[in-house]
Design an enzyme around this catalytic site. Structure first.
Site, mmCIF file in Angstrom:
data_model
loop_
_atom_site.group_PDB
_atom_site.id
_atom_site.type_symbol
_atom_site.label_atom_id
_atom_site.label_comp_id
_atom_site.label_asym_id
_atom_site.label_seq_id
_atom_site.Cartn_x
_atom_site.Cartn_y
_atom_site.Cartn_z
ATOM 1 C CE1 TYR A 44 72.469 59.299 49.707
ATOM 2 C CE2 TYR A 44 72.012 56.968 49.473
ATOM 3 C CZ TYR A 44 71.763 58.106 49.867
ATOM 4 O OH TYR A 44 70.456 58.475 50.204
ATOM 5 C CE LYS A 67 72.752 28.680 64.718
ATOM 6 N NZ LYS A 67 74.085 28.646 65.075
ATOM 7 C CG MET A 84 67.388 52.476 54.575
ATOM 8 S SD MET A 84 66.823 53.800 55.614
ATOM 9 C CE MET A 84 68.505 54.055 56.539
ATOM 10 N NE ARG A 89 80.609 29.234 69.223
ATOM 11 C CZ ARG A 89 79.917 28.749 68.036
ATOM 12 N NH1 ARG A 89 79.595 29.914 67.005
ATOM 13 N NH2 ARG A 89 79.279 27.700 68.058
#
Length: 376
Positions: free
Chosen positions: A264, A43, A317, A141
């Protein structure tokens, strides 16, 4: 316009190396340890390494059973493994039965409603493969309540026969912690249900389950994370071979003086004269922003010529700044490569540096890397 060559690191800035021979070796090791058939959980794009190459390599090695999360993943796996049994873990979405029939997929049924819908679809004469029945023994779940599953089994409920169940399974909640008493409770609860349905093959072991004491292997195991080099025995040496390696290119090197704010919002401040390098990789490539290293928090690191170089400032990013002051002289040069995953920066170390887990690091591996497959 032609897309960038997936093998060209200059076009991408970072290279992800995937060792399919190691993937197969890990699958074989787990099967040998369990003494029974090992499937492969593929998966999340085979935990980030790519469903098609992973399934192709494993099927060629003899893997006959695969687990995915969604029908869309099952369709991809089916294209490269036409004879395999492919189970879809997330259950039967309403109205999706025809997709399973069309692509010869097997749903993992986890509720009475799903059992009824699948049994009803089979009664139409649709040609489908056997389904799996998921019984919940701790996760709360997905899956039938353990008591509900046991009642259906003891009553020899017609719905089980009508649904044509080919596998009985449950999922560990804490198998990576061998001291957690929940493991023994789950093993006992599942054993009771499996004993009530002796004619149906069973599956309980996940990756860490292969290393749990007194955990039966049954007829099938379901390793996932460990196949891809993740450590199924946290706190102990990793018995698995590493499968992924990640390198990024240095695009610029500079020296800064004490008191210089970096990144930043200036969240990292140089405590002295430092040599910094900027690499072509960021959170858009799947490296978590939580790997940022600020004046008050620690974060991730890269390896340059064997030296551990911490990130400085915020992971942005497309770029990360690293402190290469302690790297060997001359190692930090424009165009040089640093390691983000590999060596002492294994999946667990990278996950810890990014304040997450190795699973998330793997499954977030971006599509912007040049991908280099070994053993394909």
């Amino acid at each position: 316009m032609m897309p960038a060559d997936p093998l060209d690191p200059v076009a991408h800035g970072a290279t992800l190396t995937i060792d399919l021979d190691a993937l197969v070796a890990n699958w074989r090791l787990l099967g040998e340890r369990a003494g029974t058939e090992a499937s492969a959980v593929v998966k999340a794009d085979a935990y980030g390494i790519g469903i098609e190459p992973a399934v192709t390599a494993l099927a060629r090695a003899g893997c006959r059973t695969f687990f995915v999360a969604h029908v869309s993943e099952g369709i991809r796996a089916r294209k490269v493994a036409p004879e395999a049994t492919i189970y879809v873990l997330n259950g039967l979405l309403p109205g999706s039965c025809d997709r399973y029939a069309e692509h010869a997929l097997s749903p993992v049924l986890g509720s009475h409603e799903e059992l009824l819908e699948w049994a009803s679809f089979r009664q139409t004469g649709a040609k489908v493969r056997p389904a799996a029945l998921h019984v919940d023994t701790a996760m709360n779940r997905l899956g039938l309540w353990a008591g509900e599953g046991l009642n259906l089994a003891r009553e020899r409920s017609g719905v089980i026969a009508a649904a044509d169940i080919g596998l009985l399974m449950s999922h560990f909640a804490s198998s990576e912690d061998e001291t957690d008493p929940a493991n023994a409770r789950q093993i006992a609860a599942f054993a009771e249900i499996a004993a009530a349905l002796p004619e149906i093959p069973a599956s309980l072991k996940n990756s860490s389950g292969h290393f749990l004491k007194d955990c039966p292997s049954y007829q099938l195991t379901r390793p996932g994370y460990a196949l891809y080099g993740g450590n199924p025995t946290p706190g102990k040496p990793n018995p698995m071979r590493p499968v992924v390696g990640l390198e990024a290119t240095i695009i610029q090197v500079r020296e800064v003086e004490a008191g210089t704010h970096v990144g930043y919002n200036g969240r990292w401040t140089a405590k002295g004269k430092r040599r910094l390098a900027t690499i072509c990789l960021g959170y858009a490539d799947g490296y978590p922003r939580n790997g940022s290293w600020t004046d008050t928090t620690t974060g991730g690191a890269a390896l340059l010529d064997g030296a551990l170089c911490p990130f400085v400032g915020t992971v942005s990013m497309d770029l990360i700044i690293i402190d290469v002051t302690e790297a060997p002289a001359g190692a930090a040069q424009r165009g040089a490569h640093v390691t983000l995953i590999g060596g002492q920066l294994d999946l667990e170390a990278v996950g810890a540096g990014a304040k997450t887990i190795g699973y998330e690091i793997l499954t977030n591996l971006g599509r912007r890397y040049a991908r280099r497959y070994l053993g394909l």
